[in-house]
Each structure stands twice: as C-alpha cells, then as structure tokens.
Design a protein around this motif. Structure first.
Motif, PDB file in Angstrom:
ATOM      1  N   MET A 189      -0.812-104.714 -27.797  1.00 35.16           N
ATOM      2  CA  MET A 189      -1.467-103.745 -28.680  1.00 35.16           C
ATOM      3  C   MET A 189      -1.271-102.343 -28.111  1.00 35.16           C
ATOM      4  SD  MET A 189      -4.449-101.762 -29.166  1.00 35.16           S
ATOM      5  CE  MET A 189      -5.789-102.453 -28.233  1.00 35.16           C
ATOM      6  N   HIS A 190      -0.964-101.389 -28.990  1.00 34.86           N
ATOM      7  CA  HIS A 190      -0.800 -99.984 -28.615  1.00 34.86           C
ATOM      8  C   HIS A 190      -1.921 -99.195 -29.295  1.00 34.86           C
ATOM      9  CE1 HIS A 190       3.132-101.256 -27.252  1.00 34.86           C
ATOM     10  NE2 HIS A 190       3.323-101.794 -28.441  1.00 34.86           N
ATOM     11  N   PRO A 191      -2.913 -98.721 -28.525  1.00 37.11           N
ATOM     12  CA  PRO A 191      -4.078 -98.082 -29.130  1.00 37.11           C
ATOM     13  C   PRO A 191      -3.853 -96.660 -29.637  1.00 37.11           C
ATOM     14  CG  PRO A 191      -4.274 -98.056 -26.757  1.00 37.11           C
ATOM     15  CD  PRO A 191      -3.039 -98.851 -27.076  1.00 37.11           C
ATOM     16  N   GLY A 217      -1.686 -96.694 -22.596  1.00 35.03           N
ATOM     17  CA  GLY A 217      -2.815 -97.532 -22.988  1.00 35.03           C
ATOM     18  C   GLY A 217      -2.445 -98.895 -23.529  1.00 35.03           C
ATOM     19  N   THR A 218      -1.147 -99.243 -23.542  1.00 34.36           N
ATOM     20  CA  THR A 218      -0.713-100.549 -24.051  1.00 34.36           C
ATOM     21  C   THR A 218      -1.461-101.665 -23.328  1.00 34.36           C
ATOM     22  OG1 THR A 218       1.475 -99.778 -24.694  1.00 34.36           O
ATOM     23  CG2 THR A 218       1.259-102.127 -24.223  1.00 34.36           C
ATOM     24  N   LEU A 233       7.812-111.366 -36.435  1.00 31.28           N
ATOM     25  CA  LEU A 233       6.801-110.475 -35.882  1.00 31.28           C
ATOM     26  C   LEU A 233       5.452-110.978 -36.382  1.00 31.28           C
ATOM     27  CD1 LEU A 233       5.976-107.776 -34.471  1.00 31.28           C
ATOM     28  CD2 LEU A 233       6.337-106.687 -36.699  1.00 31.28           C
ATOM     29  N   PHE A 234       4.588-111.395 -35.458  1.00 29.66           N
ATOM     30  CA  PHE A 234       3.265-111.905 -35.801  1.00 29.66           C
ATOM     31  C   PHE A 234       2.232-110.813 -35.581  1.00 29.66           C
ATOM     32  CE2 PHE A 234       5.737-115.622 -34.880  1.00 29.66           C
ATOM     33  CZ  PHE A 234       5.255-116.594 -35.732  1.00 29.66           C
ATOM     34  N   LEU A 235       1.352-110.630 -36.560  1.00 26.94           N
ATOM     35  CA  LEU A 235       0.239-109.690 -36.445  1.00 26.94           C
ATOM     36  C   LEU A 235      -1.035-110.508 -36.397  1.00 26.94           C
ATOM     37  CD1 LEU A 235       1.507-107.153 -39.100  1.00 26.94           C
ATOM     38  CD2 LEU A 235       1.680-106.958 -36.620  1.00 26.94           C
ATOM     39  N   ARG A 236      -1.826-110.322 -35.342  1.00 28.18           N
ATOM     40  CA  ARG A 236      -3.031-111.125 -35.146  1.00 28.18           C
ATOM     41  C   ARG A 236      -4.042-110.813 -36.239  1.00 28.18           C
ATOM     42  NH1 ARG A 236      -5.633-111.524 -29.275  1.00 28.18           N
ATOM     43  NH2 ARG A 236      -6.781-109.670 -29.799  1.00 28.18           N
ATOM     44  N   VAL A 273       4.170-101.655 -37.013  1.00 27.27           N
ATOM     45  CA  VAL A 273       2.927-102.276 -36.558  1.00 27.27           C
ATOM     46  C   VAL A 273       1.889-101.159 -36.468  1.00 27.27           C
ATOM     47  CG1 VAL A 273       1.772-103.528 -34.698  1.00 27.27           C
ATOM     48  CG2 VAL A 273       4.195-103.992 -35.211  1.00 27.27           C
ATOM     49  N   PRO A 274       0.790-101.265 -37.222  1.00 29.16           N
ATOM     50  CA  PRO A 274      -0.218-100.204 -37.169  1.00 29.16           C
ATOM     51  C   PRO A 274      -0.857-100.072 -35.782  1.00 29.16           C
ATOM     52  CG  PRO A 274      -0.594-101.678 -39.036  1.00 29.16           C
ATOM     53  CD  PRO A 274       0.450-102.319 -38.166  1.00 29.16           C
ATOM     54  N   ARG A 275      -1.208 -98.863 -35.433  1.00 28.57           N
ATOM     55  CA  ARG A 275      -1.875 -98.606 -34.154  1.00 28.57           C
ATOM     56  C   ARG A 275      -3.102 -99.502 -34.022  1.00 28.57           C
ATOM     57  NH1 ARG A 275      -3.333 -92.682 -33.307  1.00 28.57           N
ATOM     58  NH2 ARG A 275      -1.785 -92.586 -34.920  1.00 28.57           N
ATOM     59  N   GLY A 276      -3.308-100.024 -32.822  1.00 29.39           N
ATOM     60  CA  GLY A 276      -4.468-100.861 -32.556  1.00 29.39           C
ATOM     61  C   GLY A 276      -4.360-102.291 -33.050  1.00 29.39           C
TER      62      GLY A 276
END
Length: 164
Positions: A72-74, A135-136, A89-92, A111-114
């Motif tokens: 995750m990239h905040p 912050g990754t 690509l999996f998005l939780r 991939v959206p931030r956060g």
C-alpha cells in the motif's frame, strides 16, 4: 566513503559531465524528484524517497512480485503496467470485495492511493510501476486469504509433510 554517501553515489543526474547515456531500466530505479530533476540509481541503493520512483523489472516467479504480501502507498496513486506478458493485479477488499484486474502486454491500471494491492503472474512478465514510495507498507497475506496454503486434514487426522 561512508555507507550513506556510497548509497547515494550511484544516482546519476540527468545531465552529467559526459552527457546523456543509456539506462538499464531492469537494473535501475528512476527517481523523479519533486524539484523536477530525474536521476537514475542502482536498484535497492536507497536514494531519494521524497520523489516519485519508476521501476521496471522482469518477473519469473511469485517471489519476484512478492505475491505473498499486500502493498500500500499512502501518499499517492500507483500506475502498474504489464509491458510484456500477462499478470493479475489484486486489490484488497475495501467493503466491495476483492477486485482482480487482468493486464496483458501494453496495458496498465491505476491503484488508488491507500489501497492494498498485490500482483500474481500468469506467465513471466516485464512490469513497470510508478509511485511515490515514501510510507509504502507491506503486509504478509494470511493463510485464510491463501487457498494455496490451506491443506485439508488427511483421513485419520495425521498431517502430511511436504517433501524437503
């Protein structure tokens, strides 16, 4: 030189004394500074964590894409592109359930931030990603999320051992 300086030495400014030269994208990270300067550095050397980073790599196995971890990239969105090959690509889940985006050669997804995400390979692939790395976070996938880790009890209740 001390270790900190040596980690920064491999960063090459966009205009050095010898002029522009080819950059091996599969062995380098490209740092896109907030000041507008672009520098190339040896992968994993540390370097700028305050600007954007472009990373390209060839992945042959699940370990090459840390498929056993969520990432995750905040601070920013990430673009993930499949340059060659086929990936998923999996998005939780964020309340809507897990999403899967299939990417073939020449396609990308944002991939959206956060948003927690991970990659799995369908075939060996070359991947390009751009994000702000500051912050990754990485988080190991649990056994409940990984059907490949779930082993049914054999008859009689004895656990089978995997061959070494």
């Amino acid at each position: 030189m001390n270790g900190e300086l040596e980690a920064l030495v491999p960063l090459i400014p966009r205009h050095d004394v010898s002029g522009p030269r080819p950059i091996d994208l599969l062995a380098s990270e490209i740092h896109l500074g907030r000041d507008g300067e672009i520098r190339a550095g040896r992968r994993g050397a540390g370097g700028d964590r305050d600007g954007w980073r472009l990373t390209a790599f060839h992945a042959k196995t699940a370990d090459d894409v840390h498929a056993d971890h969520w990432e995750m990239h905040p601070e920013a969105d990430e673009i993930v592109s499949c340059v060659v090959g086929k990936i998923r690509l999996f998005l939780r889940p964020d309340g809507r359930g897990e999403e899967v985006v299939r990417l073939g050669a020449g396609t990308a997804a944002i991939v959206p931030r956060g948003r927690w995400h991970r990659i799995e390979l369908d075939i060996p692939s070359t991947i390009l990603a751009v994000t702000l790395p500051h912050g990754t976070r990485l988080e190991r996938r649990t056994g409940a999320e990984r059907p490949d880790l779930a082993r049914p009890e054999p008859p009689g209740g004895a656990r089978c051992r995997r061959p070494a």
